[in-house]
Design a protein around this motif. Structure first.
Motif, short mmCIF file in Angstrom:
data_model
loop_
_atom_site.label_atom_id
_atom_site.label_comp_id
_atom_site.label_asym_id
_atom_site.label_seq_id
_atom_site.Cartn_x
_atom_site.Cartn_y
_atom_site.Cartn_z
N ARG A 445 7.21 -5.90 -0.39
CA ARG A 445 8.30 -4.24 -0.50
C ARG A 445 7.77 -3.30 0.60
N ALA A 446 8.57 -2.68 1.24
CA ALA A 446 8.09 -1.08 1.61
C ALA A 446 7.30 -0.94 0.77
N PRO A 447 6.30 0.73 1.28
CA PRO A 447 6.00 1.29 0.68
C PRO A 447 6.86 2.40 0.31
N ARG A 448 6.56 2.92 -0.59
CA ARG A 448 7.30 4.65 -1.16
C ARG A 448 6.44 5.82 0.06
N TRP A 449 6.85 6.43 0.36
CA TRP A 449 6.37 8.25 1.21
C TRP A 449 6.66 8.90 0.64
N VAL A 450 5.93 9.33 0.83
CA VAL A 450 5.70 10.66 -0.34
C VAL A 450 5.00 11.99 1.43
N VAL A 451 5.75 13.05 1.63
CA VAL A 451 5.60 13.90 3.09
C VAL A 451 5.35 15.00 2.89
N LEU A 452 4.05 15.70 3.03
CA LEU A 452 4.00 17.34 2.14
C LEU A 452 3.98 18.36 3.83
N VAL A 453 4.60 18.94 3.62
CA VAL A 453 5.24 20.29 4.64
C VAL A 453 4.85 21.59 4.39
N GLY A 454 4.48 22.03 5.11
CA GLY A 454 4.01 23.56 5.40
C GLY A 454 5.56 23.81 4.66
N ASP A 503 18.37 17.18 -6.49
CA ASP A 503 18.46 16.44 -5.13
C ASP A 503 17.83 15.33 -5.92
N GLY A 504 19.33 14.10 -5.28
CA GLY A 504 19.37 12.54 -5.98
C GLY A 504 18.32 12.15 -5.54
N ASN A 505 18.92 10.75 -5.36
CA ASN A 505 18.14 9.55 -5.09
C ASN A 505 16.56 9.49 -5.53
N THR A 506 16.48 9.99 -7.23
CA THR A 506 15.26 9.39 -7.34
C THR A 506 14.23 8.11 -7.68
N PHE A 507 12.80 8.06 -7.80
CA PHE A 507 12.19 7.45 -7.03
C PHE A 507 12.16 6.34 -8.74
N THR A 508 12.12 5.27 -8.48
CA THR A 508 12.55 4.34 -9.93
C THR A 508 11.29 3.25 -10.01
N ALA A 509 10.75 3.11 -10.60
CA ALA A 509 9.94 2.59 -10.30
C ALA A 509 10.30 0.71 -11.53
N ALA A 510 9.67 0.32 -11.80
CA ALA A 510 9.92 -0.60 -13.22
C ALA A 510 8.45 -1.54 -13.66
N HIS A 511 8.61 -0.89 -15.31
CA HIS A 511 7.13 -1.17 -15.70
C HIS A 511 6.97 -2.58 -15.81
N GLY A 512 5.94 -1.78 -15.54
CA GLY A 512 4.65 -2.67 -15.29
C GLY A 512 4.70 -3.59 -13.75
N GLY A 513 4.96 -2.16 -12.90
CA GLY A 513 4.83 -3.06 -11.62
C GLY A 513 3.98 -2.29 -10.72
N VAL A 514 3.76 -3.12 -9.72
CA VAL A 514 2.60 -2.72 -8.72
C VAL A 514 2.89 -1.65 -7.66
N GLU A 515 2.93 -0.46 -7.12
CA GLU A 515 3.99 -0.15 -6.17
C GLU A 515 2.78 0.46 -5.16
N ILE A 516 2.98 0.63 -3.90
CA ILE A 516 1.65 1.06 -2.54
C ILE A 516 2.58 2.62 -1.97
N TRP A 517 1.99 3.80 -2.40
CA TRP A 517 2.55 5.44 -2.43
C TRP A 517 1.68 5.08 -0.72
N LYS A 518 2.29 6.75 -0.12
CA LYS A 518 1.53 6.43 1.17
C LYS A 518 2.28 8.28 1.28
N TYR A 519 0.92 9.20 0.79
CA TYR A 519 1.01 10.36 0.97
C TYR A 519 0.04 10.76 2.41
N LEU A 520 1.81 11.39 3.34
CA LEU A 520 1.33 12.17 3.68
C LEU A 520 1.00 13.13 4.41
N ASN A 521 -0.21 14.29 4.54
CA ASN A 521 -0.25 15.68 4.27
C ASN A 521 -0.30 15.87 5.66
#
Length: 642
Positions: A445-454, A503-521
């Motif tokens: 599955r695709a990673p989560r993306w979090v972008v940090l903006v000025g 805002d809506g569209n909250t990240f929802t994760a599965a208990h016991g799961g593993v996800e890849i998160w990518k933080y882009l600053n």
């Protein structure tokens, strides 16, 4: 400092003999800065008080380091119990400074260290007995022309500043978060479940994670930058059999170093009053807030303390509890850095596989912890300094423009005697620790993306949650659309799905799961990112060219592009709950002078409930925060719905 009151019963679980290693006191409130918590080595080394930078008015290295009192819970059947009271108290931070009114846990700052054993479930009653309005004067300053070369935040007092509205009258509401504890959302200290004076927050903690150093602090939504600054922070230490078997330095040779910074008011004569002042610079016509920085560095609640040590190994649990300041720490002997002074043995969430030497500075952003060993055996009869540094500034040197008027943190005075050889640095620290392998990571599955903006139209930095999308039909630059070209040349198009807290569209994760998160600053400022209800390991840190991002449109005109792989630091190679995204301690001119960073982490979700993920710069927390929900995997798809 306020003394213990006979009208208030002792908190449950207080072991009087455990309150202070190396000294007896009448009660938690009677802890004085003049009473050292450590045995004083014989034949103490040279070293001594020194004047601080011009304008700061206090003597460095005049007061001994003290250790926070220790609270150990009492057993109650199959679990342990503890009561911790929040109290307004006058606290001595320096012998030349009047007592400082603070909001505290149990009348001391930092609060007592809660010490527990892994596997013993813990129930804590957090009692709010705070009184009065918040004991902090909040001010800001700034000129339309841009950042000051010597900002007023380098100095005490409020002259030239204006009061921040809505702070002085804040009542003592509270919400306690045990940072790093893997507990369900109902016990995590949800930032809107506020505790009024006279009320109690009852929290149950599984307390079944590796031996480590956590910390507890106030998490009240919108005002945590003021309530934590007022004093609501303390340590939590968990121990287990693996740690005990290592025979690491213990007792007076195991020392917490709780780092923070503060500023204070001045009276009409120019003398320090002891009133806490939260002072920030607002830059330019848009009044963009610079990260908070204060000129006085505190260690365990003492301003620029000293610690007398023996010529032997010590264990230091270093915790950055500052609002926004990143500590870039070096140990200096005779003004020169000591190579490999820090041997990292643990990170936010426990011990690592083997000791790792720090080459250069130890970078800790707000919320991060490092468990390190330091050998003073080569320095009998000498004094050393722990300093905060910037890249491009001589270690131990100052930089007014970059909030480093006084770089010294504390002084170590090494006893003049034969070095001890009782401890040998172990080759293996935690045999159970391992870095993630290919098969440990999700590849379906695709990673989560979090972008940090000025700063955007509201003048504050932003946290964008993103989803991968196609580029068809998009005219670049487009608001909320970011393209990323990775090391292999592949371009990924990202669309913003949420930004504001509600805002809506909250990240929802599965208990016991593993996800890849990518933080882009994409911003010039680094951001320490913290995830509740989870822990993670950092997989990579990469530099990116972010000049293709159009700040005005708030989208990329051309893809932000991979430049180079950046090295992970030793304290980033273990289990974590907070990670800095962006370079630390670098001085580079221009809006795009600091290279962008992409930090990739593998996140595990061992508990369920509603939490948050956010920037742990407290001045950013209220607007760089998003909800996070972890639920049983079966519930996410029950009845055919997702």
């Amino acid at each position: 400092m306020e003394t213990a009151s006979a009208e208030i019963p002792d908190p449950s679980g207080v072991n009087r003999r455990a309150l202070l290693r190396g000294g007896a006191v009448a009660g938690l409130g009677a802890l004085m800065s003049s009473v050292p918590a450590f045995a004083v080595p014989r034949d103490a080394a040279p070293g001594g008080p020194e004047p601080s930078a011009d304008g700061l008015r206090l003597t460095k290295f005049k007061d001994p380091l003290r250790e926070p009192p220790v609270l150990r819970p009492r057993g109650h059947g199959g679990h342990d119990e503890l009561t911790v009271r929040m109290r307004t108290a006058d606290v001595t931070l320096h012998s030349e400074l009047p007592p400082v009114p603070m909001w505290t846990y149990e009348g001391v700052y930092p609060g007592p260290t809660i010490e527990t054993v892994r596997g013993r479930r813990l129930r804590v009653a957090w009692e709010n007995r705070l009184t009065g309005n918040i004991p902090v004067t909040a001010v800001d300053f700034g000129l339309p022309g841009g950042p000051s070369p010597d900002p007023l935040s380098n100095y005490p007092g409020t002259q030239g500043c204006q009061e921040v509205p809505g702070v002085a009258g804040l009542d003592p509401w509270a919400a306690v978060h045990l940072h790093g504890m893997l507990t369900g959302g109902g016990n995590d200290g949800w930032m809107e479940n506020l505790l009024a004076p006279g009320d109690v927050q009852l929290s149950a903690y599984p307390n079944d994670q590796a031996a480590t150093t956590l910390w507890y602090h106030d998490h009240t939504h919108h005002v945590s930058r003021f309530s934590v600054y007022a004093g609501l922070a303390g340590l939590f230490v968990s121990r287990d059999a693996e740690e005990r078997a290592l025979d690491l330095p213990r007792g007076g040779h195991e020392v917490p170093l709780v780092l923070s910074d503060r500023n204070f008011g001045l009276d009409a004569s120019g003398a320090l009053t002891g009133r806490l002042v939260h002072k920030v610079e607002m830059v330019g016509a848009k009044r963009l807030m610079r990260p908070h920085a204060a000129p006085y560095t505190l260690v365990n609640g003492v301003i620029w303390p000293y610690l007398e040590v023996g010529p032997r190994w010590y264990r230091f649990r270093i915790v950055n509890t500052a609002n926004s300041r990143i500590y870039r720490l070096m140990l200096l002997a005779d003004g020169r850095p000591v190579p490999g002074a820090f041997q990292v043995i643990g990170t936010d969430q426990g011990l690592i596989g083997k000791p790792l030497p720090v080459d250069g500075a130890l970078n800790l952003s707000p919320g991060e912890r490092a468990d390190v060993l330091v050998d003073f055996g080569a320095f009998p009869g000498r004094s050393l300094k722990l300093v905060n540094t910037l890249e491009g500034v001589t270690p131990g040197g100052s930089s007014k423009r970059h909030d480093l008027l006084e770089p010294d943190v504390m002084q170590f005075r090494v006893a003049d005697r034969r070095p001890s050889t009782r401890f040998t640095l172990p080759e293996v620290v935690s045999p159970a620790f391992k870095r993630p392998a290919h098969d440990d990571l999700p590849h379906d599955r695709a990673p989560r993306w979090v972008v940090l903006v000025g700063p955007g139209p509201a003048g504050v930095p932003e946290l964008w949650e993103m989803e991968e999308t196609g580029a068809e039909g998009i005219t670049f630059p487009a608001a909320g659309i970011v393209q990323v070209r990775d090391a292999g040349g592949t371009v990924t198009t990202l669309r913003r799905t949420a930004m504001r807290y509600d805002d809506g569209n909250t990240f929802t994760a599965a208990h016991g799961g593993v996800e890849i998160w990518k933080y882009l600053n994409l911003a010039a400022s680094p951001h320490p990112m913290h995830i509740h209800l989870a822990h993670f390991q950092v997989l990579s840190r990469e530099n990116y060219d972010v000049t293709g991002f159009d700040q005005a449109v708030r989208g990329s005109a051309r893809p932000v592009a991979f430049q180079a792989v950046a090295e992970l630091e030793p304290h980033e190679l273990g289990e974590k709950d907070t990670i800095r995204v962006g370079t630390a301690g670098q001085i580079r001119p221009g809006p795009n002078g600091t290279p962008g960073e992409l930090v990739t982490v593998a996140v595990r979700f061992p508990v369920v409930g509603r939490g948050v993920h956010h920037c742990h710069m407290l001045e950013h927390e209220q607007h760089m925060v998003r909800p996070l929900v972890v639920g049983p995997a079966a519930h996410l798809h029950a009845g055919g719905h997702h």
